[in-house]
Design a protein around this motif. Sequence first.
Motif, PDB file in Angstrom:
ATOM      1  N   ALA A  67       0.830  -1.210   0.000  1.00  0.00           N
ATOM      2  CA  ALA A  67       0.000   0.000   0.000  1.00  0.00           C
ATOM      3  C   ALA A  67       0.858   1.250   0.000  1.00  0.00           C
ATOM      4  O   ALA A  67       0.506   2.256  -0.611  1.00  0.00           O
ATOM      5  CB  ALA A  67      -0.930  -0.004   1.212  1.00  0.00           C
ATOM      6  N   SER A  68       1.993   1.196   0.693  1.00  0.00           N
ATOM      7  CA  SER A  68       2.933   2.329   0.698  1.00  0.00           C
ATOM      8  C   SER A  68       4.331   1.778   0.868  1.00  0.00           C
ATOM      9  O   SER A  68       4.532   0.675   1.381  1.00  0.00           O
ATOM     10  CB  SER A  68       2.603   3.315   1.823  1.00  0.00           C
ATOM     11  OG  SER A  68       2.783   2.719   3.099  1.00  0.00           O
ATOM     12  N   LEU A  69       5.332   2.588   0.437  1.00  0.00           N
ATOM     13  CA  LEU A  69       6.705   2.104   0.409  1.00  0.00           C
ATOM     14  C   LEU A  69       7.656   3.258   0.646  1.00  0.00           C
ATOM     15  O   LEU A  69       7.450   4.366   0.110  1.00  0.00           O
ATOM     16  CB  LEU A  69       7.002   1.457  -0.954  1.00  0.00           C
ATOM     17  CG  LEU A  69       8.341   0.748  -1.129  1.00  0.00           C
ATOM     18  CD1 LEU A  69       8.386  -0.525  -0.291  1.00  0.00           C
ATOM     19  CD2 LEU A  69       8.555   0.401  -2.611  1.00  0.00           C
ATOM     20  N   ALA A  70       8.676   3.043   1.457  1.00  0.00           N
ATOM     21  CA  ALA A  70       9.747   4.029   1.668  1.00  0.00           C
ATOM     22  C   ALA A  70      11.068   3.303   1.566  1.00  0.00           C
ATOM     23  O   ALA A  70      11.246   2.223   2.135  1.00  0.00           O
ATOM     24  CB  ALA A  70       9.600   4.692   3.043  1.00  0.00           C
ATOM     25  N   THR A  71      11.992   3.903   0.822  1.00  0.00           N
ATOM     26  CA  THR A  71      13.295   3.270   0.602  1.00  0.00           C
ATOM     27  C   THR A  71      14.402   4.212   1.054  1.00  0.00           C
ATOM     28  O   THR A  71      14.215   5.427   1.108  1.00  0.00           O
ATOM     29  CB  THR A  71      13.495   2.922  -0.877  1.00  0.00           C
ATOM     30  OG1 THR A  71      13.396   4.112  -1.662  1.00  0.00           O
ATOM     31  CG2 THR A  71      12.467   1.907  -1.340  1.00  0.00           C
ATOM     32  N   PRO A  72      15.584   3.665   1.367  1.00  0.00           N
ATOM     33  CA  PRO A  72      16.687   4.524   1.795  1.00  0.00           C
ATOM     34  C   PRO A  72      17.227   5.353   0.645  1.00  0.00           C
ATOM     35  O   PRO A  72      17.017   5.042  -0.531  1.00  0.00           O
ATOM     36  CB  PRO A  72      17.732   3.527   2.307  1.00  0.00           C
ATOM     37  CG  PRO A  72      17.423   2.259   1.604  1.00  0.00           C
ATOM     38  CD  PRO A  72      15.945   2.242   1.408  1.00  0.00           C
ATOM     39  N   SER A  73      17.946   6.385   0.989  1.00  0.00           N
ATOM     40  CA  SER A  73      18.546   7.267  -0.006  1.00  0.00           C
ATOM     41  C   SER A  73      19.450   6.464  -0.934  1.00  0.00           C
ATOM     42  O   SER A  73      20.225   5.610  -0.490  1.00  0.00           O
ATOM     43  CB  SER A  73      19.350   8.364   0.691  1.00  0.00           C
ATOM     44  OG  SER A  73      20.040   9.157  -0.252  1.00  0.00           O
ATOM     45  N   GLY A  74      19.346   6.725  -2.227  1.00  0.00           N
ATOM     46  CA  GLY A  74      20.191   6.055  -3.213  1.00  0.00           C
ATOM     47  C   GLY A  74      19.551   4.850  -3.847  1.00  0.00           C
ATOM     48  O   GLY A  74      20.013   4.380  -4.900  1.00  0.00           O
ATOM     49  N   ALA A  75      18.478   4.330  -3.257  1.00  0.00           N
ATOM     50  CA  ALA A  75      17.822   3.164  -3.841  1.00  0.00           C
ATOM     51  C   ALA A  75      16.945   3.578  -5.008  1.00  0.00           C
ATOM     52  O   ALA A  75      16.402   4.690  -5.042  1.00  0.00           O
ATOM     53  CB  ALA A  75      16.988   2.450  -2.787  1.00  0.00           C
ATOM     54  N   ASP A  76      16.798   2.703  -5.968  1.00  0.00           N
ATOM     55  CA  ASP A  76      15.944   2.938  -7.128  1.00  0.00           C
ATOM     56  C   ASP A  76      14.716   2.050  -7.026  1.00  0.00           C
ATOM     57  O   ASP A  76      14.821   0.861  -6.701  1.00  0.00           O
ATOM     58  CB  ASP A  76      16.691   2.616  -8.427  1.00  0.00           C
ATOM     59  CG  ASP A  76      17.890   3.533  -8.646  1.00  0.00           C
ATOM     60  OD1 ASP A  76      17.749   4.736  -8.376  1.00  0.00           O
ATOM     61  OD2 ASP A  76      18.943   3.034  -9.073  1.00  0.00           O
ATOM     62  N   VAL A  77      13.547   2.613  -7.315  1.00  0.00           N
ATOM     63  CA  VAL A  77      12.293   1.868  -7.265  1.00  0.00           C
ATOM     64  C   VAL A  77      11.661   1.925  -8.641  1.00  0.00           C
ATOM     65  O   VAL A  77      11.474   3.008  -9.205  1.00  0.00           O
ATOM     66  CB  VAL A  77      11.331   2.445  -6.209  1.00  0.00           C
ATOM     67  CG1 VAL A  77      10.028   1.654  -6.185  1.00  0.00           C
ATOM     68  CG2 VAL A  77      11.987   2.446  -4.840  1.00  0.00           C
ATOM     69  N   ALA A  78      11.363   0.745  -9.178  1.00  0.00           N
ATOM     70  CA  ALA A  78      10.735   0.678 -10.493  1.00  0.00           C
ATOM     71  C   ALA A  78       9.510  -0.216 -10.405  1.00  0.00           C
ATOM     72  O   ALA A  78       9.565  -1.289  -9.796  1.00  0.00           O
ATOM     73  CB  ALA A  78      11.707   0.139 -11.538  1.00  0.00           C
ATOM     74  N   ALA A  79       8.407   0.224 -11.012  1.00  0.00           N
ATOM     75  CA  ALA A  79       7.195  -0.594 -11.069  1.00  0.00           C
ATOM     76  C   ALA A  79       7.198  -1.372 -12.374  1.00  0.00           C
ATOM     77  O   ALA A  79       7.345  -0.801 -13.455  1.00  0.00           O
ATOM     78  CB  ALA A  79       5.960   0.288 -10.976  1.00  0.00           C
ATOM     79  N   VAL A  80       7.063  -2.673 -12.273  1.00  0.00           N
ATOM     80  CA  VAL A  80       6.985  -3.535 -13.444  1.00  0.00           C
ATOM     81  C   VAL A  80       5.512  -3.880 -13.638  1.00  0.00           C
ATOM     82  O   VAL A  80       4.968  -4.788 -13.011  1.00  0.00           O
ATOM     83  CB  VAL A  80       7.841  -4.802 -13.266  1.00  0.00           C
ATOM     84  CG1 VAL A  80       7.827  -5.639 -14.545  1.00  0.00           C
ATOM     85  CG2 VAL A  80       9.270  -4.431 -12.887  1.00  0.00           C
ATOM     86  N   THR A  81       4.853  -3.118 -14.514  1.00  0.00           N
ATOM     87  CA  THR A  81       3.397  -3.178 -14.614  1.00  0.00           C
ATOM     88  C   THR A  81       2.897  -4.556 -15.011  1.00  0.00           C
ATOM     89  O   THR A  81       1.952  -5.091 -14.427  1.00  0.00           O
ATOM     90  CB  THR A  81       2.895  -2.135 -15.624  1.00  0.00           C
ATOM     91  OG1 THR A  81       3.412  -0.861 -15.263  1.00  0.00           O
ATOM     92  CG2 THR A  81       1.372  -2.089 -15.634  1.00  0.00           C
ATOM     93  N   ASP A  82       3.541  -5.162 -15.987  1.00  0.00           N
ATOM     94  CA  ASP A  82       3.038  -6.436 -16.494  1.00  0.00           C
ATOM     95  C   ASP A  82       3.047  -7.530 -15.428  1.00  0.00           C
ATOM     96  O   ASP A  82       2.219  -8.436 -15.460  1.00  0.00           O
ATOM     97  CB  ASP A  82       3.881  -6.905 -17.691  1.00  0.00           C
ATOM     98  CG  ASP A  82       3.694  -6.001 -18.908  1.00  0.00           C
ATOM     99  OD1 ASP A  82       2.707  -5.242 -18.906  1.00  0.00           O
ATOM    100  OD2 ASP A  82       4.540  -6.057 -19.810  1.00  0.00           O
ATOM    101  N   ASP A  83       3.973  -7.443 -14.519  1.00  0.00           N
ATOM    102  CA  ASP A  83       4.107  -8.478 -13.500  1.00  0.00           C
ATOM    103  C   ASP A  83       3.551  -8.060 -12.147  1.00  0.00           C
ATOM    104  O   ASP A  83       3.694  -8.787 -11.167  1.00  0.00           O
ATOM    105  CB  ASP A  83       5.583  -8.858 -13.324  1.00  0.00           C
ATOM    106  CG  ASP A  83       6.162  -9.526 -14.559  1.00  0.00           C
ATOM    107  OD1 ASP A  83       5.376 -10.149 -15.290  1.00  0.00           O
ATOM    108  OD2 ASP A  83       7.375  -9.428 -14.777  1.00  0.00           O
ATOM    109  N   ASP A  84       2.927  -6.881 -12.073  1.00  0.00           N
ATOM    110  CA  ASP A  84       2.446  -6.383 -10.779  1.00  0.00           C
ATOM    111  C   ASP A  84       3.561  -6.454  -9.742  1.00  0.00           C
ATOM    112  O   ASP A  84       3.370  -6.942  -8.620  1.00  0.00           O
ATOM    113  CB  ASP A  84       1.235  -7.189 -10.287  1.00  0.00           C
ATOM    114  CG  ASP A  84      -0.014  -6.879 -11.089  1.00  0.00           C
ATOM    115  OD1 ASP A  84      -0.194  -5.696 -11.449  1.00  0.00           O
ATOM    116  OD2 ASP A  84      -0.789  -7.804 -11.361  1.00  0.00           O
ATOM    117  N   ARG A  85       4.723  -5.960 -10.120  1.00  0.00           N
ATOM    118  CA  ARG A  85       5.896  -6.116  -9.257  1.00  0.00           C
ATOM    119  C   ARG A  85       6.583  -4.776  -9.082  1.00  0.00           C
ATOM    120  O   ARG A  85       6.642  -3.958  -9.999  1.00  0.00           O
ATOM    121  CB  ARG A  85       6.860  -7.141  -9.868  1.00  0.00           C
ATOM    122  CG  ARG A  85       8.060  -7.469  -9.002  1.00  0.00           C
ATOM    123  CD  ARG A  85       8.847  -8.646  -9.570  1.00  0.00           C
ATOM    124  NE  ARG A  85       8.034  -9.845  -9.599  1.00  0.00           N
ATOM    125  CZ  ARG A  85       7.908 -10.642 -10.649  1.00  0.00           C
ATOM    126  NH1 ARG A  85       8.540 -10.374 -11.763  1.00  0.00           N
ATOM    127  NH2 ARG A  85       7.135 -11.709 -10.576  1.00  0.00           N
TER     128      ARG A  85
END
Length: 833
Positions: free
Chosen positions: A524-542
């Motif tokens: 539902a929500s997400l927080a990552t440390p500085s420097g991390a990259d977050v990518a949504a992979v739509t086809d895989d719901d990932r």
Amino acid sequence: MRHQVSIPPPSAPSLRGHLPFADAPTAPDPIEVTSRWLTRGGRPWFPVSGEFHYSRYPAREWEEELLKMKAGGVTVVASYVIWIHHEETEGRVRFDGDRDLRRFARLCARHGLDFIPRIGPWSHAEVRNGGLPDWVLARTTAPRTDDPAYLAAVRPWWEAIASQLDGLDRAHGGPIVAIQIENELYDQPGHLRTLKRMAQEAGLNAPLWTSTAWGGVHLPDDELLPLYGGYPEAFWTEADGGWPDTCRKHYFFTHQRDDEGIGADLRPTTVRGTDPDTYADRFPWATCELGGGMAVAYHRRPRVDAADIGALGLTKIGCGSVWQGYYMFHGGTNPTGERTTLQESHATAYPNDLPALTYDFQAPLGEYGQYRPSYDELRLQHLLLADFGEVIAPMRSVLPDGRPRGQHDRDTLRWAVRGDGRAAGFLFVTNHQPHEPLPDHPDTSFTIGFPEAPPLTLPSVPVTVPAGAYFCWPLRLDVVGLRLDWATAQPVCTIVDDDGRTVLVLAATDGIEPELALDARTVASLATPSGADVAAVTDDDRILITGLRPGTDALVEAETPTGDRVALLVLDATTARTAYRGEAWGTQRLVLCAEGVVFDATTGEVRIHPRTSDDEFDEDGAVDENGAVGESSAVGAVGARPRTPVPAVSLSVLPAPHRPPTTPGATVKESQDGALTRYTLVPDEDAPTVPAPTLTALRPAGPPPTPQTGVLGRASAPADEHYDTTAAVYRVDLPASRADTPPPPGSDLLRLHWTGDVARAYVGNTLVADQFFTGRPWDIALDRLPPGKPLTLRILPLAADAAVHLPVTPPAGIAEIRHAERITTRTWRLGTT
């Protein structure tokens, strides 16, 4: 290269109720055995057992050593009940002092450890006659059979054991979960059945009755649970035989349980009682002797490194093991016999000469309780099993089609998956083996197909699997509602922080960037440390998280749609090997500490044991250029060592206690260590004055003894008289501490760096320690010696033509102490106010 495997759907259900094993009716958590795994209280149970021989260790130290084992993830303590240690003289059965079996079992119970007595009567254990007293062998010509004379001797011995363990069975809330009958007896199922009946008639009871099952063993039908083993090295093979293939096989993923090599010098290898897979359909894959180290014989002295032990253990989990049992987990010292020495030797027609006293075994915890790096390697795996063993145990091991072509294939990546037959599992990779390094595997990725879910391909970009790496990665792991589709990091454990958030701790793999792939539907929500990259992979719901820098601040925080809060903490590989979890100051906590940590729930203390590891090797065994004995600041003129600074000790804790821990003799400073709270123990004063030993050379070595051979033509250890005539002789003076400055509670060792063949230490005419040269330093515990009395060291040189295998070759004809030091450490006791 993409490696692929498809997980098959579930096969027929595991068999239940088909074996005549029954727990006590009153047991609140009944133990049962299915054909594929064990259960306890109706849930899958993945035991971790470690061998610790109480009769080879001072009773006054048992409790702390058991707590060390527990902190290392051991849940079951196994111990041979060695007959000759208790009844060397017929009719004089001793259970006093270091032989107090009942006290040892009760200490296990006190600290929540299960207990398995391995009652023999023949145990082997590198003991004289395999543990049978001399008087038993004088009475019968057919030991280890149903010979009436032999059984007549065994019966009262087992009645004595039963008396010691009375009231400690499961029916009375005791710790005994299993009893092992005999050891390595492969061709006499009728005798094994007789022994089990005799034990029951004597009053011994346990839900599980076990037997070792290697060497093509033939067991009585369904009477005994077969337990397997596997060692990284072997002392019982020939000096010039190289690394045995029977050891090499354990670094491959396979479904063959048997090891035909263990104890093969004591039985014909051409005779097999059964097919190796005879018991696979009725019994789970359980082990009791995965090599926690290896003993050294005179003719063959293997070196076993921490990675050798760690890689073997992890590989067995990937192969399908549902019970990790280690021999030895804790080393020890042979007791001194009243009539003879009690070690295995050519003198008793055994193929190997063993040291008279030391039984260190290069174990994770050494002869004097020293912590070794292998303890950290195994603890990392045991933390995984403590949290996820219940999930892993029912999972089948699945091997890929592209497997190594044979045991000498070093080029094909070794890997396997344990899957639940639906959508989840764990990926295992082993790219380490002893002696012959395996290559890097560049451009590696994995695709795992599942019957009830889409396939997983990981990592997102192919990686290089480094030489020496071994790891376990999760596949669709559920963490309180958050689904981790995969991670290129190994799960360590979970912990609940002060805010009620569940934290999954993971260990990064050196050389591989950690990636976390989350099922977006569970976030539902997400927080990552500085420097991390977050990518949504739509086809895989990932959701793919990359760019993490492993460490105590690599914390990914998430909330699930149902409001559960979860965090993923990715530690670097080195820091992860400092991780402990235990009951500390009233609750379960994660503790990161480079030292040894013990959790004592009975006192509420956490104790810190500074490391005194001797896990180092002199690669050349050379003396200095003048051939002189080296010195350290701890060796010199008679007198007291000057006061020296006591090193600060730090530990990082999650969740932090409400108040900082306190300890006598130190100020505790608090600071932040990423997501954890660090406590640094700064000693209030320097170390007390401790008298330093003085080393004096009394006599140089003479010519090496002429090599002799014994059983099977193997090299025999030098006879006793050579220590009097040709050994180099040194005196070590050990002044007693003054009453006003005794050594602090902790460890007090004399460490000798030496060159030669064999060495013995005496106080007066009493042998107190010995060692065969392997390149490892020689430790002697000073608190086991009479205070204030000199120690005499006698060292024999190695003959140039000795038929001896050594990992490090000393200069021929040289017998010297190159360097000596006294290592005194303080144990810190942490409580809270």
